[in-house]
Structures are given as structure tokens and as C-alpha cells.
Enzyme design. Structure first.
Site, short mmCIF file in Angstrom:
data_model
loop_
_atom_site.label_atom_id
_atom_site.label_comp_id
_atom_site.label_asym_id
_atom_site.label_seq_id
_atom_site.Cartn_x
_atom_site.Cartn_y
_atom_site.Cartn_z
N GLN A 32 0.80 -1.22 0.00
CA GLN A 32 0.00 0.00 0.00
C GLN A 32 0.84 1.28 0.00
OE1 GLN A 32 -3.78 -0.47 2.22
NE2 GLN A 32 -2.98 1.18 3.46
N GLU A 77 -3.18 9.52 -0.99
CA GLU A 77 -2.36 10.25 -0.02
C GLU A 77 -1.32 11.14 -0.68
OE1 GLU A 77 -0.98 7.44 2.86
OE2 GLU A 77 -3.01 6.82 3.36
N ASP A 90 -0.95 -2.53 12.44
CA ASP A 90 -2.07 -1.60 12.18
C ASP A 90 -3.36 -2.42 12.24
OD1 ASP A 90 -4.01 0.10 11.19
OD2 ASP A 90 -3.17 0.26 9.18
N LYS A 133 -4.48 4.96 15.50
CA LYS A 133 -5.55 5.64 14.75
C LYS A 133 -6.71 5.81 15.71
CE LYS A 133 -4.58 3.76 10.10
NZ LYS A 133 -4.84 2.58 9.23
P1 PGA Z 1 -6.75 3.43 5.73
O1 PGA Z 1 -5.28 3.07 5.22
O2 PGA Z 1 -6.75 4.76 6.33
O3 PGA Z 1 -7.57 3.33 4.47
O4 PGA Z 1 -7.10 2.35 6.72
C1 PGA Z 1 -4.12 3.46 5.88
C2 PGA Z 1 -3.36 2.28 6.46
O5 PGA Z 1 -3.66 1.10 6.17
O6 PGA Z 1 -2.43 2.50 7.22
ZN ZN Z 2 -1.83 0.26 7.39
#
Ligand code: PGA
Ligand code: ZN
Length: 425
Positions: A164, A208, A312, A337
Site C-alpha cells: 500500500q 495520499e 495496524d 488511529k
Molecule cells: P486506511 O489506510 O486509512 O484506508 O485504513 C491506511 C493504512 O492502512 O495504514
Molecule cells: Zn496500514
């Protein structure tokens, strides 16, 4: 005191950076002091995250948040009226109790987290101190290493890259402002290199703000070109490379295999691939290298690779999952998060538990980010030492700009985490 007493809590539907609805909350005290917070939203989500309440139906393709807005205005607002806005934990606990579910699915974690963050911002405003100092007190002084997502793949971009985020970390800078400058210089240089090699379309950016080079499939090529840009600018050794593999999204639960570059591979083969990557490139951090239930595999990688291993989707900012990880020695860092858990107090608990056990904490945006900059303040407030919030686009640069302001305000007391991003003391 009237100054701190909540008179009103109100929510509205606004847009995140993808143009999708999200919730914004205002908290107003009896003397008219206002704090406002908006809530980010993920796309590459883990299954253990708190519940995000969406309306369904036709409106906004089902993504509306009017139910969450109503839950704030009709359930949370009357309950919070008259409470002291500085009683963050009391307020957060009351909201958790009013919801009554494990994953905040009754009221919606997006509704609850919007109020939680707006409460903190109002309290900081009422005390006339910046949010980072409200969160961190006298000891908030560490500026984070920005983890810049220069090339995008996976669920967040229309590319053939499986991982990603292919990130660079300016750990050799002397200050945050220098780190940002060096990071962006590498971004421009990489753009030039990509355009030469992959054509002008590679300058299109993903969610991003990172590049999305057409035809690029191999994560090693992304790392190579990032390194080339770093070297051409004379910044060798001043940068580390890192990846968010987001491997849950490469995993097939039925076959137990991962898909990488169009090929099905086993978990062991993927682990071998990481061992090769880490020995071939100056990688210092891997996020979600394996799927979100593979605590064993995370433990193995943490033991064998001498780099930061971040959970994560693995932890989903959930204290029970982090505790399990600590017991098993799975991963050695957590992605923080706030909306994965749903209140500021719970997120602070998670960060504290991580630090006390020698785990690193990387504060993170969501792919659906907003222009609100509480993220930057939170990062300094807890002396996290690292932040990831993409690279360009205003909802990303807004965070960096806020960090530049905080750095200026802290002046000589500001300390850049640099090479010590995992334990910045
Ligand atoms: P998300 O991706 O904000 O779409 O969850 C960011 C990540 O996986 O760190
Ligand atoms: Zn992530």
C-alpha cells in the site's frame, strides 16, 4: 466554572478528502468557547476496528452519516450538557457507557470520536493553550519523523503494486522542518525519475498524494527508485525506507495464501521475501507485513528482522489486542488511529501501554482524512516520535504545516526524533 461547562454539542455532515461524508462536531461552553473536530475514515480497514456508522440507502451511495449526526445531537448532546469540558476521561467513559456495545456500534464510533476530539479541542481553547500542550502537558516537545508515502499501491491507488505504501523516513535530518524539506525534495526528484522511466502518467497521485506509476508491479522497483532519488540528492544515510504492506488485503482466508505480483505464495515465502528485502535495502520499518490474525507470524518477523514491525490491522488501536501482542512479542510498534478505537482517552491508554512495553507508536491518518489538524497535535502531545499522513494534498500538508507551527512555537525546546523515532528519549 461557566467557562468550562458544556452548553451545547452539535454535529453536522461534512466531506472528507475523498469527497465522502464524514462527521464534524462542535462543542460550545456556557461562555461561548468553541472547539470543532472532524473525523477521518479508512478504506483499507481492519476487521477489529470500532464500528463506523453509515446511513446506507441511495444518498451518497449509502455513505451518509446523518444517523451518526442524529446520535450526537439527540443522545450524546443532552447527556454531556453541563459537564466540565476538561473532564475528558469522564466524558469518554460516559459515551462508552451510553453506547454499551463492545465496538461502539449502537451510537457509532465516528459519532463518539467526533465528540471526544471536539471536547479536547474545546478544553484546550478554554484553557488558552495549544492542543498538543493540553494533551501532553509540560513535557510535549518531540517533533515526529514524517513517514512519507511517496509511491502508492494496494487499496489506495490504481496501480499494480501490491503493497500500500512505499515510504521514506528522513531520520538523518536535524529538525522537523529540515526533514520535511528533504522529504519533499526527494518527492520532486522521484517525480522526475519516474517521469523519465514510466512516463507522464506516473505523476498522477493516489489518495495520499504519492505517485502511482503505471506498469510498476514490483515493490523492489519502488524502493530502488526512491533510493535513487535519495542518492542523487546526496542524502544517502539520511533516509530510511519503510513499507506499509497492508498484507491483510493480499491474503486469501480460504486458501491461506497471499498474492504478490500476480503469484500465490505461502506465508513462509512471504516471510522469506521480507528477509531478502530487509537485507537488500535500508528498510527500518514494516507495517502489517502479515494478515491481521497472524500474531505468530508477527512474532517470528519481529524476532528475525531487526527493524520496526508495526501492527495496524493487527492491533486496530485496541488495548486487548495490543496486550496480546505484547505477551506474545508480536510486533514492536503500533499504528495509532484514534477512530479505530473511538475515544481519545482509549487511544491515549493504548499509546501509554505501548511505550511502557518498549513498543514504538506511529500516529496515523486515514486515507479519508480531513483538514482538521488534531492529528499533528496528538503526535507531539504524546511525544510519539513518528507520524504518517501521506505526502501531498492539503489534508496531508495541513498536518505538516501544523507541525511546522508547533516546532516554531517550541523553539529551542523542540527536539526532532530522528533516528530514535521508535523510542525518542
Ligand atoms: P486506511 O489506510 O486509512 O484506508 O485504513 C491506511 C493504512 O492502512 O495504514
Ligand atoms: Zn496500514
Amino acid at each position: 466554572m461557566e467557562r468550562f461547562k458544556i452548553r451545547e454539542v452539535k454535529a453536522r455532515e461534512v466531506l472528507d478528502c475523498r469527497g465522502e461524508p464524514t462527521i464534524e462536531v462542535e462543542v460550545i461552553t456556557e461562555t461561548g468557547i468553541v472547539g470543532r473536530a472532524s473525523v477521518p475514515s479508512g478504506r483499507s480497514r481492519g476487521m477489529h476496528e470500532a464500528f463506523e456508522l453509515r446511513d446506507g440507502g441511495k444518498r451518497y451511495h449509502g455513505k451518509g452519516v446523518l444517523k451518526a449526526v442524529r446520535n450526537v445531537n439527540e443522545i450524546l448532546a443532552p447527556a454531556l450538557k453541563g459537564m466540565d469540558v476538561t473532564k475528558q476521561r469522564e466524558i469518554d467513559e460516559l459515551m462508552i457507557e451510553l453506547d454499551g456495545t463492545e465496538d461502539k456500534s449502537k451510537i457509532g464510533a465516528n459519532a463518539i470520536v467526533g465528540v471526544s476530539l471536539a471536547v479536547a479541542k474545546t478544553a484546550a481553547n478554554a484553557l488558552e493553550i495549544p492542543l498538543y500542550r493540553y494533551i501532553g502537558g509540560v513535557n510535549a516537545y518531540i517533533l515526529p519523523v514524517p513517514v512519507l508515502n511517496l509511491i502508492e499501491g494496494g487499496k489506495l491507488a490504481a496501480t499494480d503494486l501490491d503493497f500500500q505504501e512505499h515510504q521514506v523516513m528522513p531520520i538523518g535530518a536535524k529538525s522537523f522542518s529540515e526533514a520535511i524539506r528533504m522529504g519533499l525534495e526527494v518527492y520532486y526528484e522521484l517525480g522526475r525519475i519516474l517521469m523519465e522511466k514510466h512516463g507522464k502518467y506516473s505523476l498522477n497521485v493516489g489518495v495520499e498524494g504519492g505517485y502511482t506509476p503505471p506498469g510498476m508491479k514490483d515493490p523492489r522497483e519502488a524502493l530502488e527508485l526512491e533510493l535513487k532519488a535519495i542518492e542523487e540528492l546526496g542524502y544517502t544515510n539520511k533516509f530510511a525506507l519503510s513499507l506499509d504492506c497492508a498484507a491483510t488485503h493480499l491474503y486469501n482466508r480460504n486458501t491461506g495464501k497471499y498474492t504478490l505480483m500476480g503469484k500465490e505464495i505461502t506465508r513462509e515465502e512471504l516471510i522469506d521475501f521480507y528477509e531478502d528485502l530487509v537485507s537488500a535495502y535500508p528498510i527500518q520499518s514494516l507495517e502489517d507485513p502479515l494478515e491481521e490474525e497472524d500474531f505468530e507470524g508477527f512474532r517470528e518477523l519481529t524476532k528475525t528482522l531487526n527493524v520496526q514491525i508495526i501492527g495496524d490491522d493487527l492491533f486496530a488501536t485496541n488495548i486487548k489486542r495490543l496486550r496480546k501482542g505484547i505477551e506474545m512479542k508480536a510486533a514492536n510498534a503500533i499504528l495509532l488511529k484514534v477512530n479505530q478505537v473511538g475515544t481519545l482517552s482509549e487511544a491515549l491508554d493504548v499509546a501509554e501501554l505501548a511505550f511502557r512495553n518498549g513498543y514504538g507508536v506511529q500516529v496515523s491518518e486515514r486515507s479519508g482524512q480531513t483538514e482538521d489538524t488534531w492529528l499533528a497535535d496528538l503526535t507531539v502531545g504524546i511525544n510519539a516520535g513518528q507520524i504518517k499522513t501521506g505526502v501531498t494534498r492539503s489534508e496531508r500538508t495541513a498536518q505538516y504545516n501544523q507541525l511546522l507551527r508547533i516546532e516554531e512555537e517550541l523553539g529551542k525546546r523542540a527536539k526532532y526524533a530522528g533516528k530514535n523515532f521508535k523510542q525518542p528519549f
